[in-house]
Design a protein around this motif. Structure first.
Motif, PDB file in Angstrom:
ATOM      1  N   SER A 102       0.859  -1.183   0.000  1.00 41.35           N
ATOM      2  CA  SER A 102       0.000   0.000   0.000  1.00 41.35           C
ATOM      3  C   SER A 102       0.894   1.232   0.000  1.00 41.35           C
ATOM      4  O   SER A 102       2.112   1.130   0.126  1.00 41.35           O
ATOM      5  CB  SER A 102      -0.842   0.001   1.272  1.00 41.35           C
ATOM      6  N   GLN A 104       1.316   3.373   2.355  1.00 45.50           N
ATOM      7  CA  GLN A 104       2.083   3.464   3.605  1.00 45.50           C
ATOM      8  C   GLN A 104       3.283   2.528   3.582  1.00 45.50           C
ATOM      9  O   GLN A 104       4.365   2.876   4.052  1.00 45.50           O
ATOM     10  CB  GLN A 104       1.195   3.114   4.815  1.00 45.50           C
TER      11      GLN A 104
ATOM     12  N   THR B 131      -5.903   2.311  -0.307  1.00 50.24           N
ATOM     13  CA  THR B 131      -5.884   0.843  -0.263  1.00 50.24           C
ATOM     14  C   THR B 131      -5.144   0.282   0.942  1.00 50.24           C
ATOM     15  O   THR B 131      -5.300  -0.882   1.271  1.00 50.24           O
ATOM     16  CB  THR B 131      -5.234   0.243  -1.529  1.00 50.24           C
ATOM     17  N   GLY B 132      -4.346   1.100   1.596  1.00 50.62           N
ATOM     18  CA  GLY B 132      -3.652   0.605   2.788  1.00 50.62           C
ATOM     19  C   GLY B 132      -4.453   0.777   4.057  1.00 50.62           C
ATOM     20  O   GLY B 132      -3.959   0.486   5.151  1.00 50.62           O
ATOM     21  N   ASN B 133      -5.683   1.250   3.931  1.00 50.04           N
ATOM     22  CA  ASN B 133      -6.520   1.466   5.113  1.00 50.04           C
ATOM     23  C   ASN B 133      -7.785   0.639   4.988  1.00 50.04           C
ATOM     24  O   ASN B 133      -8.688   0.978   4.223  1.00 50.04           O
ATOM     25  CB  ASN B 133      -6.884   2.950   5.228  1.00 50.04           C
ATOM     26  N   PHE B 840     -13.006 -13.108  -2.056  1.00 51.04           N
ATOM     27  CA  PHE B 840     -11.671 -13.219  -1.477  1.00 51.04           C
ATOM     28  C   PHE B 840     -11.546 -14.120  -0.251  1.00 51.04           C
ATOM     29  O   PHE B 840     -10.521 -14.751  -0.043  1.00 51.04           O
ATOM     30  CB  PHE B 840     -11.161 -11.842  -1.025  1.00 51.04           C
ATOM     31  N   ILE B 844      -8.214 -20.835   5.981  1.00 48.32           N
ATOM     32  CA  ILE B 844      -7.590 -22.052   5.469  1.00 48.32           C
ATOM     33  C   ILE B 844      -6.789 -22.719   6.576  1.00 48.32           C
ATOM     34  O   ILE B 844      -6.092 -22.046   7.342  1.00 48.32           O
ATOM     35  CB  ILE B 844      -6.707 -21.734   4.256  1.00 48.32           C
ATOM     36  N   VAL B 852      -3.810 -21.385   8.477  1.00 45.86           N
ATOM     37  CA  VAL B 852      -2.677 -20.975   7.651  1.00 45.86           C
ATOM     38  C   VAL B 852      -2.658 -19.456   7.435  1.00 45.86           C
ATOM     39  O   VAL B 852      -1.604 -18.869   7.242  1.00 45.86           O
ATOM     40  CB  VAL B 852      -2.750 -21.695   6.279  1.00 45.86           C
ATOM     41  N   ASN B 853      -3.819 -18.844   7.485  1.00 40.35           N
ATOM     42  CA  ASN B 853      -3.863 -17.413   7.144  1.00 40.35           C
ATOM     43  C   ASN B 853      -4.520 -16.544   8.232  1.00 40.35           C
ATOM     44  O   ASN B 853      -5.425 -15.763   7.938  1.00 40.35           O
ATOM     45  CB  ASN B 853      -4.562 -17.211   5.796  1.00 40.35           C
ATOM     46  N   ASP B 855      -4.196 -13.715   9.554  1.00 43.54           N
ATOM     47  CA  ASP B 855      -3.731 -12.324   9.549  1.00 43.54           C
ATOM     48  C   ASP B 855      -4.451 -11.611   8.420  1.00 43.54           C
ATOM     49  O   ASP B 855      -5.259 -12.211   7.711  1.00 43.54           O
ATOM     50  CB  ASP B 855      -2.203 -12.279   9.349  1.00 43.54           C
ATOM     51  N   LEU B 856      -4.168 -10.338   8.246  1.00 49.42           N
ATOM     52  CA  LEU B 856      -4.832  -9.594   7.173  1.00 49.42           C
ATOM     53  C   LEU B 856      -3.960  -9.523   5.925  1.00 49.42           C
ATOM     54  O   LEU B 856      -4.235  -8.785   4.995  1.00 49.42           O
ATOM     55  CB  LEU B 856      -5.206  -8.187   7.661  1.00 49.42           C
ATOM     56  N   HIS B 857      -2.897 -10.289   5.935  1.00 52.66           N
ATOM     57  CA  HIS B 857      -1.973 -10.330   4.807  1.00 52.66           C
ATOM     58  C   HIS B 857      -2.376 -11.450   3.855  1.00 52.66           C
ATOM     59  O   HIS B 857      -2.278 -11.318   2.644  1.00 52.66           O
ATOM     60  CB  HIS B 857      -0.569 -10.600   5.348  1.00 52.66           C
ATOM     61  N   ASN B 858      -2.816 -12.533   4.447  1.00 47.34           N
ATOM     62  CA  ASN B 858      -3.161 -13.721   3.664  1.00 47.34           C
ATOM     63  C   ASN B 858      -4.655 -14.019   3.669  1.00 47.34           C
ATOM     64  O   ASN B 858      -5.142 -14.741   2.810  1.00 47.34           O
ATOM     65  CB  ASN B 858      -2.381 -14.918   4.184  1.00 47.34           C
ATOM     66  N   LEU B 860      -7.552 -12.181   2.821  1.00 41.50           N
ATOM     67  CA  LEU B 860      -7.742 -10.899   2.157  1.00 41.50           C
ATOM     68  C   LEU B 860      -9.156 -10.378   2.331  1.00 41.50           C
ATOM     69  O   LEU B 860     -10.122 -11.119   2.218  1.00 41.50           O
ATOM     70  CB  LEU B 860      -7.450 -11.035   0.664  1.00 41.50           C
ATOM     71  N   MET B 861      -9.251  -9.095   2.592  1.00 41.58           N
ATOM     72  CA  MET B 861     -10.547  -8.419   2.599  1.00 41.58           C
ATOM     73  C   MET B 861     -10.502  -7.313   1.545  1.00 41.58           C
ATOM     74  O   MET B 861      -9.441  -6.820   1.196  1.00 41.58           O
ATOM     75  CB  MET B 861     -10.827  -7.792   3.956  1.00 41.58           C
ATOM     76  N   THR B 863     -10.386  -3.967  -0.404  1.00 42.77           N
ATOM     77  CA  THR B 863      -9.864  -2.622  -0.150  1.00 42.77           C
ATOM     78  C   THR B 863     -10.703  -1.617  -0.938  1.00 42.77           C
ATOM     79  O   THR B 863     -11.571  -2.009  -1.727  1.00 42.77           O
ATOM     80  CB  THR B 863      -8.412  -2.483  -0.644  1.00 42.77           C
ATOM     81  N   ASP B 866     -11.216  -2.155  -4.660  1.00 42.81           N
ATOM     82  CA  ASP B 866     -12.003  -3.283  -5.168  1.00 42.81           C
ATOM     83  C   ASP B 866     -13.479  -2.967  -5.322  1.00 42.81           C
ATOM     84  O   ASP B 866     -14.223  -3.762  -5.878  1.00 42.81           O
ATOM     85  CB  ASP B 866     -11.867  -4.477  -4.208  1.00 42.81           C
TER      86      ASP B 866
END
Ligand SMILES: Cc1cc2nc3c(=O)[nH]c(=O)nc-3n(C[C@H](O)[C@H](O)[C@H](O)COP(=O)(O)OP(=O)(O)OC[C@H]3O[C@@H](n4cnc5c(N)ncnc54)[C@H](O)[C@@H]3O)c2cc1C
Ligand code: FES
Ligand code: FES
Lengths: 293, 933
Positions: A102, A104, B131-133, B840, B844, B852-853, B855-858, B860-861, B863, B866
């Protein structure tokens, strides 16, 4: 989630950084910290001595010479993509940087960190490989220039020595007309890790393709230079490449065959191979369009 | 060793000694107590912690505090000048860009840096910039509008005022039906709103939980001695230190221990709890607890779990791991299918989804010297937490006080008591000190309670003219290790299929099955989105089979007002047909359906939900919502006390609007105190989309009561008969001659002076005897049902399979929209959450049951980049059972989304995907296998 204590070193010059790195056996460099701090927080990496590069201003420059461009390793992805030099000379690198994380993340994450982490999905590595970049590695005792293709040797493994700092990334300028493109596929529109990417750098003399570097990202332990796609394209005339999609599709297939993807939560190996084909065709086509326009 | 740094924050210089490992985020929050900057993921993925450092927006959770030495940092607290909000904050408030507010400080700071660089952005640039928020509530639409508005403000321009046509039912109202900014939004915009993790009590400790690393095991022994010996550790608790009683959500299925006894049932099961001087020490102590496990075979697939001989999660109950079994038959499906001209059956599979509110769960417990405990928590349901704690601690409700702070979103994740709430109290008791406990993002996933993954076999019969003759649904719900809400989910999955379309014959067989995975619970739309996805898909397939238009078949069967469904649910107001007609028109359906090129598609889905459950979760006769209004002695202000919870959906504002309308005052004359078990009368809280109708009725009643008390005083002061007086707009006036009027405050002051405190009470219970007489008939009952229709248009990349959702046209029947801007916010949020689920999201697990996922890295929600263009409409409707004619929108808005997208994708590619999420890879495979046919 926490970061265990460590010794913190903040050198004010490259020389000081190198000397601390030499003295301090367990010293680990930190640039933007977007990879390192995440790894530490997740508990997959332990650090006792951190040497920050944030006080080293020598690593923040872009040199634009007649023969080469040198990009300071501490420049962030936003710095790189917004640089007029990069936009005009290495537009596909600017594109790749703009697709990292992103805004940031791009404000903190550095291009040097991206390469040194050596992750298979690092977005700037494939396009830099396609540009035939080298990395400048500096230690107290030596300075060497290593072709990027010899630098990243496995997922998260590079040939950097523990007393070396990557000081810059060097891309030689070509006398030939060069077109380039970076195409990435992520599962959402933005801020997503590459499922696959394809980078192309194609050079022409007056009429013919004299070299083509097709590099596939996120489809193997390291970015993969598709020798077959490259040699297939070189020698073809610009006219025939533009005239028919068949060549592009063939190049895409060759790149796909050369890739070595695994299946993971972002996609199966089969799907990745398919993407490589599509992305490669798109990258080459967009590259060619740059000439047409 | 601590090091000194100099940092300038919002213009002030600080010299501070910090630990090397401290992040800039923790420096701001913990050292400088600038808690406006939020902690959402700690790994750079969510942007809640965004601050501006040297002019650049950065994620402060992955910046070392040491790296801010000598730098200028701007946080949300630095934007407003005194009382005056910054134009960006102003725009977020006015445009409704704030719901739970947890993402807001980060969004605002990102917007600030963005507009500084790019003062004239178009909406595409804004979408890209943000997109980073991540925002889980708003669907970004109103945030993007807010950024556009802010850019105008910053250039000294005033945005155009858009005229909105009020609904017919709100024509004569002054506060209800108005697009008013939420009461709490200025505090949220400025970082002042206090969430649980923002609170630090004197002498407070921190607590953490030891989670099982194994999916299924016997606990042989636990040795805590080393952990206890670690300096800074104040208490360690294991199963032997807590009562033997079990707890849970639904009384017939209380099956969780406070801490594991004898056995763990999934990776994440809670084994021990530690309190220490800080979180770091807690984590170190957890590593020192030695647990000897004897691993047992585990089962992760519900079909495997039901097989004879499969590993059992509970030895003495839930035979074949079947936690809940439902078999309902209404009418006669055999006859119904025999009557049909066309019958079709298909299998559909949902996905395992987590609510992912942006705020992690957090609780703080403190005992006083009178053996009473106070709990601050981020919850949707103060009362159910209160009730459960009273059971577990064997204390009367009066000795426990549960205070909900601001809550950074819930969507069901916070709709029941959780481990932090219980164990912080145990730890606080043992240590004699307040204890704060919070989940990390990963711990949230492991606590679970997200959407059940459902495996559905659906069969439907229709006549040639499209009339539905019979429906047979079999659903297997993968439940995870414990019951949570699951029994209700299993019933909802069946009962809610009947409210949208009329059909006389219906059978539902449901199985909720335990597996060695995190427990599933109630998530927005509770139990019904997957069946609705299946139903809307199958209905469109059948329409194709008989050559009927997809909207026409829905209109043919659409529910009508005052109808009793085949499973005995009573529908009152219903404008589904109007919703369908409206989206048909707005989307240009007739010109598009069947006429779009390959790759482009359009689809329809309908939805609806209860406006509050007809019965409480545990048996009680308390009114479901209650309100007290207290008027200041000078009449200047009313305070509304309600037990229901504003978790970002805006209920405080909506309830205040209902109360103010009844009182005859404007919204600036009322404030709200909600969700504090000691100050506010019981309210069941924010679940089952109940607050607007139930809390609204209670609040309106309290307002009516105060106003009625004032009428005699007003009558005396105006010299007009009381029945000829009306109150509105802060005045009492003569209906016959509105010139004769007196300020509302004067009447209230006079009343108070003569008669003492001026208060009014209100309460609401659903009508008695809702629903039929069969077992489980209570689930699905409600005083009122919502309806909606959505049309979705998509573009599918035929080469990669990637979907871009272009447009959504939604029409919702929520009765009278008490606050249309809030209704739109719910719809937009639901559409984006729904599309995120469809495209998305998926939890998993590996072959050992480890997620396996997490976190918010793997995981995906969606942004901001989208999202589709959303056009949301509210149709004219009036619900007699609701306050001023209102009913629900929050959960119902999710329901049409899944089917609409699935249908649009099927339309685009000519082949259907039956299992969620609909990933590019599945699409591509489907296109290929179709090509091979
Ligand atoms: C939310 C998020 C999203 C992301 N998205 C993407 C993405 O889309 N694409 C992508 O490619 N990456 C992505 N990343 C990964 C990361 O941001 C990049 O790899 C980044 O470029 C790393 O740079 P850094 O400066 O932060 O490295 P750091 O974390 O500071 O360092 C990384 C490693 O490189 C070493 N190192 C750094 N600089 C030097 C140097 N000059 N000499 C020698 N060694 C050095 C460090 O010791 C460390 O081992 C993402 C990360 C996050 C947290
Ligand atoms: S808390 Fe920093 S990005 Fe999520
Ligand atoms: S308002 Fe954005 S997360 Fe709640």
């Amino acid at each position: 989630m926490y970061i265990p204590d460590f010794n913190y070193h903040k050198p004010k010059s490259l020389l000081e950084a190198l000397s601390i790195l030499k003295e301090c056996e367990k010293g680990i460099l930190i640039a933007g910290g977007t990879d390192l701090l995440v790894e530490i927080k997740k508990g997959v990496r332990k650090v006792t001595d951190l040497i920050t590069l944030s006080g080293v201003s020598e690593l923040l420059e872009i040199d634009n010479n007649d023969d080469f461009i040198k990009i300071g390793s501490s420049l962030t992805h936003n710095d790189v993509m917004n640089s007029n030099i990069i936009k005009s000379e290495l537009p596909a690198l600017a594109e790749a940087c703009s697709k990292v994380g992103s805004h940031q993340i791009r404000n903190s994450a550095t291009i040097g960190g991206n390469i040194c982490t050596g992750a298979s999905c690092a977005d700037t590595a494939p396009i830099l490989l396609a540009y035939e970049a080298s990395v400048q590695l500096t230690s107290m005792d030596s300075e060497r220039l290593v072709p990027l293709k010899d630098f990243i040797i496995n997922h998260h493994v590079t040939t950097i020595r523990s007393d070396e700092i990557m000081t810059g990334i060097i891309i030689n300028k070509s006398k030939h007309r060069t077109v380039a493109c970076f195409e990435k596929f992520g599962l959402r529109e933005a801020a997503s890790i590459s499922v696959a990417s394809s980078s192309s750098v194609i050079r022409f003399d007056s009429e013919n393709c004299i070299s083509a570097n097709i590099v596939v990202g996120a489809c193997g332990p390291i970015p993969i230079i598709s020798e077959n796609a490259g040699s297939f394209l070189s020698g073809k005339s610009l006219k025939e490449l533009i005239a028919s999609d068949d060549f592009l599709v063939r190049a895409g297939e060759l790149a796909s065959n050369d890739s070595k993807p695994i299946s993971d939560i972002r996609g199966t190996a089969d799907y990745r191979r398919h993407l490589v084909k599509i992305l490669t065709v798109a990258a080459i086509r967009k590259s060619l369009n740059q000439i047409a326009n | 060793m601590k090091q000194l740094i100099n940092i300038n924050v919002n213009g002030t210089n600080f010299e501070l000694a910090v630990n090397p490992g401290m992040t800039l985020l923790d420096l701001l929050r913990e050292e400088l107590r600038l808690t406006g900057t939020k902690k959402g993921c700690e790994l750079g993925d969510c942007g809640a912690c965004t601050v501006i450092m040297e002019g650049k927006a950065v994620n402060s959770c992955i910046v070392l505090a040491l790296e801010s030495d000598g730098k200028h940092v701007e946080t949300i607290e630095g934007l407003a000048v005194g009382e005056k909000m910054h134009p960006i904050q102003q725009a977020f408030v006015e445009k409704g860009g704030i719901q739970c507010g947890y993402c807001t400080p980060g969004m605002v700071m990102r917007t600030k840096a963005f507009l500084d660089e790019c003062p004239d952005p178009d909406s595409e640039q804004i979408k890209e910039a943000l997109t980073g928020n991540l925002c889980r509530c708003t669907g970004y639409t109103k945030i993007i509008e807010a950024v556009e508005t802010a850019s105008l403000y910053l250039k000294g321009k005033t945005p155009e005022i858009i005229e909105f046509q009020p609904q017919k039912s709100a024509m004569d109202l002054t506060v209800v039906g108005k697009r008013l900014p939420k009461l709490d939004s200025p505090d949220k915009a400025t970082g002042r709103a206090i969430y649980t993790d923002d609170i630090v009590l004197p002498n407070m400790l921190y607590g953490k939980l030891l989670l099982s690393p194994i999916a299924h095991a016997k606990i042989i022994s636990i040795d805590t001695s080393e952990a206890e010996a670690l300096p800074g550790v104040k208490a360690v608790l294991t199963g032997k230190d807590v009562p033997d009683a079990t707890w849970g959500t639904s009384p017939p299925r209380y099956d969780e221990y406070v801490l594991a006894k004898e056995k763990v049932r999934y990776v994440g099961d809670v084994v021990a709890a530690v309190a220490a001087i800080d979180e770091e020490t807690c984590y170190k102590a957890l590593k020192l607890i030695k647990v000897d496990y004897e691993e047992l075979p585990a089962v992760f697939d519900p079909f495997e779990a039901m097989k004879p001989g499969a590993p059992r999660l509970f030895d003495h109950k839930y035979e074949n791991n079947i936690n809940t079994h439902v078999d309902h038959h209404f009418g006669n499906i055999d006859e119904g299918f025999a009557d049909a001209d066309y019958v079709r059956e298909a299998k559909f599979t949902g996905n395992r989804i987590f609510q992912n509110p942006m705020e992690p769960h957090c609780a703080i417990a403190e005992w006083d010297r009178h053996d009473r405990v106070v709990l601050y928590t981020s919850t949707q349901v103060v009362h159910y937490v209160h009730h459960q704690l009273s059971r577990i601690f064997n204390k009367p409700l009066g000795d426990i006080r549960v205070i909900m702070t601001n809550c950074g979103g819930g969507f069901g994740a916070k709709a029941a008591t959780n481990y932090l709430e219980i164990l912080s109290i145990f730890l606080a008791k043992k240590t004699g000190r307040p204890v704060k406990m919070r989940y990390s993002r990963k711990e949230m996933y492991l606590y679970g309670r997200g959407r059940h993954k459902q495996h559905i076999t659906l069969k439907m019969g229709v006549k040639k003219d499209g009339t539905i003759t019979a429906v047979h649904q079999k659903a297997v719900l993968e439940g995870g290790a414990y019951s949570s809400f699951g029994i209700v989910s299993a019933y909802y999955a069946g009962s809610m299929l009947t409210t949208l379309y009329k059909f006389p014959n219906y059978r539902y067989e449901g199985f909720r099955v335990n597996t060695n995975l995190p427990p599933c619970g109630a998530m927005r739309g509770h139990g019904t989105p997957h069946p609705r996805f299946a139903f809307e898909s199958l209905l469109s397939m059948l329409a194709d089979d008989i050559g009927m238009d997809h909207i026409s078949i829905r209109l043919k069967n659409a529910m009508t007002p005052e109808t009793r469904t085949c499973n005995d649910l009573d529908i009152h107001s219903c404008e589904l047909k109007a919703c369908l007609e409206l989206v048909r028109k707005k989307s240009g359906w007739d010109g598009k359906k069947g006429k779009l090129p390959l790759g482009r598609g359009i689809g329809i889905g309908c939805g609806g939900f209860v406006s509050g459950a007809g019965y409480p979760i545990y048996r009680s006769d308390f009114p479901h919502s209650n309100a007290i209004i207290k008027i200041q002695e000078d009449g200047s202000k009313a305070t509304l006390f309600v037990g229901d919870a504003d978790i970002g959906q805006g209920s405080d504002t909506v309830l205040a609007q209902a109360a103010a309308e009844a009182l005859g005052i404007t919204l600036d004359h009322i404030s709200v105190i909600s969700a504090d078990s000691e100050l506010t009368p019981i309210g069941f809280g924010a679940y089952s989309s109940r607050v607007t109708l139930m809390g609204g009725n209670a609040s309106k009643m309290a307002g009516d009561s105060v106003r009625d008390k004032l009428l005699p005083t007003a009558s005396a002061l105006l010299n007009v008969p009381a029945d000829k007086i009306k109150a509105s707009n802060n005045k009492f006036f003569s209906i016959d001659n509105p010139e004769i009027s007196i300020p509302w405050a004067d009447v209230a002051k006079t009343y108070f002076s003569k008669q003492g405190p001026l208060t009014g009470n209100g309460h609401y219970s659903p009508p008695k005897g809702l629903g039929g007489n069969y077992k489980g008939a209570a689930v699905g009952t409600s005083p009122a049902f919502s309806f909606s229709a959505s049309v979705c248009e998509v573009q599918v990349n035929l080469e990669t399979g990637k979907v871009k959702i272009l447009n959504f046209w939604d029409a919702h029947d929520c009765g009278t929209a008490i606050n249309p801007m809030a209704v739109e916010g719910q719809v937009e949020g639901a559409i984006v959450m729904g599309m995120s689920e469809v495209l998305f999201e998926d939890e998993i697990f590996d072959s050992n049951g480890k997620m396996v996922n997490p976190d918010l890295h793997n995981y995906l929600m969606a942004t901001s980049a989208d999202i589709p263009v959303i056009d949301s409409s509210i149709v004219d409707s009036y619900e007699p059972e609701g306050p001023f004619g209102a009913k629900e929108v929050g959960e119902g808005a999710t329901l049409p989304v899944l089917g609409a997208i699935a249908n649009a994708i099927a339309d685009a590619i000519g082949v259907r995907i039956y299992d969620l999420p609909i990933t590019p890879e599945k699409i591509l495979n489907a296109i290929r296998s179709k090509g091979q046919e």
